[in-house]
Design an enzyme around this catalytic site. Sequence first.
Site, mmCIF file in Angstrom:
data_model
loop_
_atom_site.group_PDB
_atom_site.id
_atom_site.type_symbol
_atom_site.label_atom_id
_atom_site.label_comp_id
_atom_site.label_asym_id
_atom_site.label_seq_id
_atom_site.Cartn_x
_atom_site.Cartn_y
_atom_site.Cartn_z
ATOM 1 N N LYS A 7 0.803 -1.139 -0.119
ATOM 2 C CA LYS A 7 -0.140 0.123 0.063
ATOM 3 C C LYS A 7 0.973 1.199 0.018
ATOM 4 C CE LYS A 7 -1.346 2.559 3.118
ATOM 5 N NZ LYS A 7 -0.953 3.749 2.478
ATOM 6 N N ALA B 268 1.655 5.538 -0.257
ATOM 7 C CA ALA B 268 1.286 6.745 0.457
ATOM 8 C C ALA B 268 -0.059 7.238 -0.582
ATOM 9 C CB ALA B 268 2.170 7.705 0.650
ATOM 10 N N GLU C 229 10.247 1.731 10.396
ATOM 11 C CA GLU C 229 11.183 2.804 10.074
ATOM 12 C C GLU C 229 10.376 4.040 10.228
ATOM 13 O OE1 GLU C 229 13.157 5.844 9.227
ATOM 14 O OE2 GLU C 229 12.810 5.121 7.058
ATOM 15 N N CYS D 138 13.381 11.668 7.428
ATOM 16 C CA CYS D 138 13.499 11.324 8.744
ATOM 17 C C CYS D 138 14.938 11.533 9.241
ATOM 18 C CB CYS D 138 12.797 9.809 8.917
ATOM 19 S SG CYS D 138 13.601 8.933 7.732
ATOM 20 N N GLU E 151 9.586 16.775 16.207
ATOM 21 C CA GLU E 151 9.996 16.629 14.817
ATOM 22 C C GLU E 151 9.314 17.590 13.930
ATOM 23 O OE1 GLU E 151 10.916 13.001 11.357
ATOM 24 O OE2 GLU E 151 9.129 12.812 12.922
#
Length: 484
Positions: A177, A179, A253, A287, A388
């Site tokens: 799947k 995004a 992750e 990230c 973040e």
Amino acid sequence: MSEVPFVESLFIGGTWRPARDGAAFAVTDPSNGREIATVAAGAVDEVREAIDAAHDALEAWSARTAYERSEILYRAHRLMLERAEELATLMTTEQGKPLRAARTEVRYAADFLVWFAEEAKRVYGRTIPSARADQRFIVQHQPVGVVGAVTPWNYPISMITRKVGPALAAGCTVVLKPAETTPLCAVEVFRILEEAGVPPGVVNLVTVADPAPVGTEFTTNPKVAKVTFTGSTAVGRMLAEGAGRSLKRISLELGGHAPFIVFDDADPVHAAKGAAAIKLLNTGQACIVPNRYFVHASLATEFLDVFTARIGRMRAGNGHQEGVTVGPLIDAASVDRMERQVGDAVQRGAKVLVGGERLTDGEFADGHFYAPTVLSEVTPDMTIYREETFGPVAPVIVFGDDDDVIAMANDTSYGLASYIYTTDIGRALRTCERLRFGMVGVNDINPTSAAAPFGGVKDSGIGREGAQEGIHEYLETRLVGLSV
């Protein structure tokens, strides 16, 4: 104006098709809000059908030799490189990153295909001596089974190959799947896999408008043996909880809050140049991008002068335009987050050295743009120090003591990437040993490669991708005890 095309984006059992109920959703260009396509909005029944197809294909695929699986991945690698420009152009339109960065990602994505084409032939077992003269122990590695994979929008091609490559090399079958904002890149990757000779049912693609039911299906369906996810820590926790209830293998992750430490013996100009380059990687939407810049007080003025000048020269705009180095953020919510974090920091005493505003005039009017920004005098009570950012805002904190800065760097629930600049190899090694992060770049802003293990600790995830570790995430260990 031409009609927006519809893309049959469900690939189940080797067949491309629309959603059974005809449902679809729009894909837009984040630089201008323009609708570029509509794709199928799959339902839970179609996710189950894809899992069934992967399950039915598993025995035959896992029985193929490592050399056969390897050759298919080699062909996919060649096809991806042949179509690199088309893939990069699509990525810039769908995701927003500048075309030069998109080209780099396509090459990086292809690297995973060729790396795991090679690793497929290096899944070695071993023998273990027994205390009994009439007994032998043999250790083998077997594919874990059907894999449910979920990939993010920020690296919409390379994150697919980083998961699908090792899964196929190991002998697993996959349901992916992608995004919701970047399904077109996934469609083109799967077309390459199909053309490369991946048999029907071995790889399956399901695009959906609502991702939540897919995660539930992956973690509860008994035919799924492993779940792999790249995305937010909040969603990763939910998937881990679901996988835990059914005792499925899982690799995650997740988010990061990387520190970037410039010690007093570093070259401040060199450090500032690296700091600016990594901060605006993918418009800050990665990230591994630093979220907190710790600079020794003795270097702060020179570092900030160079850092601010370089950030200020970065040109925002549509990634297809020549000279653009900063693309749009992925959506309006991301721009809102930049405004909220910067506003909170300024209210609490931070200084805006450059940027600090949403870009809305002229070419920016219909896109999701925020000016590349540098904040000084940042303190631990500010939201941006803890949360973040995932955008083009760089908070700078001045420090004076090595022990203090290491404590500040570790003062986060995240543990993915970290960076240090120093000319003292002893200090570098000591700092690496004390930082609680999965990766450390020493005078290096790009400690990543298909050949290197990628992953974090704490709230940044479980497991590793890439390298030898990457294929072992998709293998189970089996012991054979043989009486002779």
